[in-house]
Design a protein around this motif. Structure first.
Motif, short mmCIF file in Angstrom:
data_model
loop_
_atom_site.label_atom_id
_atom_site.label_comp_id
_atom_site.label_asym_id
_atom_site.label_seq_id
_atom_site.Cartn_x
_atom_site.Cartn_y
_atom_site.Cartn_z
N ASN A 170 -2.28 7.40 -11.54
CA ASN A 170 -1.35 7.82 -10.49
C ASN A 170 -0.56 6.63 -9.99
OD1 ASN A 170 -1.84 10.84 -9.15
ND2 ASN A 170 -3.54 10.10 -10.40
N ARG A 171 0.66 6.93 -9.56
CA ARG A 171 1.56 5.91 -9.02
C ARG A 171 1.55 5.99 -7.50
NH1 ARG A 171 5.40 7.21 -11.83
NH2 ARG A 171 5.30 5.62 -13.45
N LEU A 172 1.47 4.82 -6.85
CA LEU A 172 1.42 4.75 -5.39
C LEU A 172 2.36 3.66 -4.91
CD1 LEU A 172 0.04 5.57 -2.67
CD2 LEU A 172 -1.64 3.77 -3.13
N LEU A 173 3.22 4.00 -3.95
CA LEU A 173 4.15 3.04 -3.36
C LEU A 173 3.68 2.69 -1.96
CD1 LEU A 173 6.82 1.46 -3.59
CD2 LEU A 173 7.98 3.46 -2.62
N ILE A 174 3.36 1.40 -1.74
CA ILE A 174 2.85 0.92 -0.45
C ILE A 174 3.89 -0.01 0.16
CG2 ILE A 174 0.99 -0.30 0.71
CD1 ILE A 174 -0.86 0.42 -1.56
N GLY A 175 4.30 0.30 1.38
CA GLY A 175 5.28 -0.53 2.06
C GLY A 175 4.69 -1.69 2.82
N ASP A 176 3.37 -1.71 2.96
CA ASP A 176 2.70 -2.79 3.69
C ASP A 176 2.88 -4.11 2.94
OD1 ASP A 176 1.13 -4.42 5.19
OD2 ASP A 176 -0.65 -3.14 5.11
N ALA A 177 3.20 -5.17 3.69
CA ALA A 177 3.41 -6.48 3.06
C ALA A 177 2.13 -7.01 2.44
CB ALA A 177 3.94 -7.48 4.09
N GLY A 178 0.97 -6.58 2.92
CA GLY A 178 -0.28 -7.06 2.36
C GLY A 178 -0.53 -6.61 0.94
N ALA A 179 0.15 -5.54 0.51
CA ALA A 179 -0.04 -5.05 -0.85
C ALA A 179 0.66 -5.91 -1.89
CB ALA A 179 0.45 -3.61 -0.95
N ALA A 180 1.53 -6.81 -1.44
CA ALA A 180 2.27 -7.65 -2.39
C ALA A 180 1.36 -8.61 -3.14
CB ALA A 180 3.36 -8.42 -1.65
N SER A 181 0.20 -8.91 -2.58
CA SER A 181 -0.72 -9.84 -3.24
C SER A 181 -1.62 -9.17 -4.26
CB SER A 181 -1.59 -10.54 -2.18
OG SER A 181 -2.36 -9.59 -1.45
#
Length: 218
Positions: A170-181
């Motif tokens: 599944n594909r998930l789009l997270i806008g939280d900056a913490g997910a960039a790592s």
């Protein structure tokens, strides 16, 4: 001296053309305006409710190769060619009512899809008020990349996840900056909730430390 028939036709044309132009304008601009109004009203309802923050999970298509990207364009091209052939054989005036009906149905279908998506999310509100939080489910990050903002979304980190108990990634789009790592191979603990009709939503997520770090003693 002009004949009586020509005078009658010239007297009827302005009214007929004006009515036809007005009907055409309503047909062109009315359905999109209706869909915009539906979207605005649903957004107003969401803003006034204490909705549960939820991120939709989108199953990754199983179609492989370039066909996964080209089939929408191929379908649109086939429909345009078919419409051109029908107009060529039957004439624009005979086909125009059919094209108008299809145009109207497309926008009504889009408005219905917006309403269905809104009602589907309402199930999350009811679950948040009545049910206890389910146990978190682990998911492994398969791919992770930054997605820029667009007209359809605010952008963020797009992940492809292999969730325990779910066969298809599944594909998930997270806008939280913490997910960039996040990077491929990382493990997440997800709070999942089903929609009222269909689909899964992520109502909470947290990165799980690697097992090697958990086994270290202070």
């Amino acid at each position: 001296m002009p004949s009586t028939d020509s005078l009658n036709r010239s007297g009827q044309d302005p009214a007929g053309n004006g009515w036809t132009s007005q009907r055409t304008a309503w047909l062109i601009f009315g359905p999109p305006a209706f869909m915009v109004a539906v979207r605005w009203l649903l957004q107003l309802v969401d803003d006034r409710q204490n909705t549960v923050p939820a991120l939709p999970l989108a199953p990754v298509s199983t179609t492989a190769g370039a066909l996964d990207l080209l089939w929408p364009f191929a379908l649109a091209l086939a429909l345009l060619i078919a419409a051109g052939l029908v107009i060529y054989r039957l004439g624009w005036r005979r086909v125009m009512p059919v094209i108008g009906a299809v145009w109207l149905m497309l926008w009504l279908f889009g408005s219905g899809a917006l309403l269905q998506r809104h009602v589907n999310r309402q199930g999350l509100v009811l679950q948040g008020m009545t049910a206890a939080a389910p146990a978190p489910v682990q998911a492994r990050v398969v791919t992770a990349h930054l997605k820029p903002a667009s007209l359809r979304s605010l952008g963020g980190t797009e992940l492809v996840l292999q969730i325990d108990g779910v066969a298809i990634p599944n594909r998930l789009l997270i806008g939280d900056a913490g997910a960039a790592s996040l990077k491929p191979g990382d493990t997440l603990a997800l709070q999942l909730a089903p929609g009222r009709f269909n689909g899964l939503f992520v109502t909470g997520w947290q990165a799980v430390p690697p097992v090697s770090l958990l086994m270290k003693t202070p």
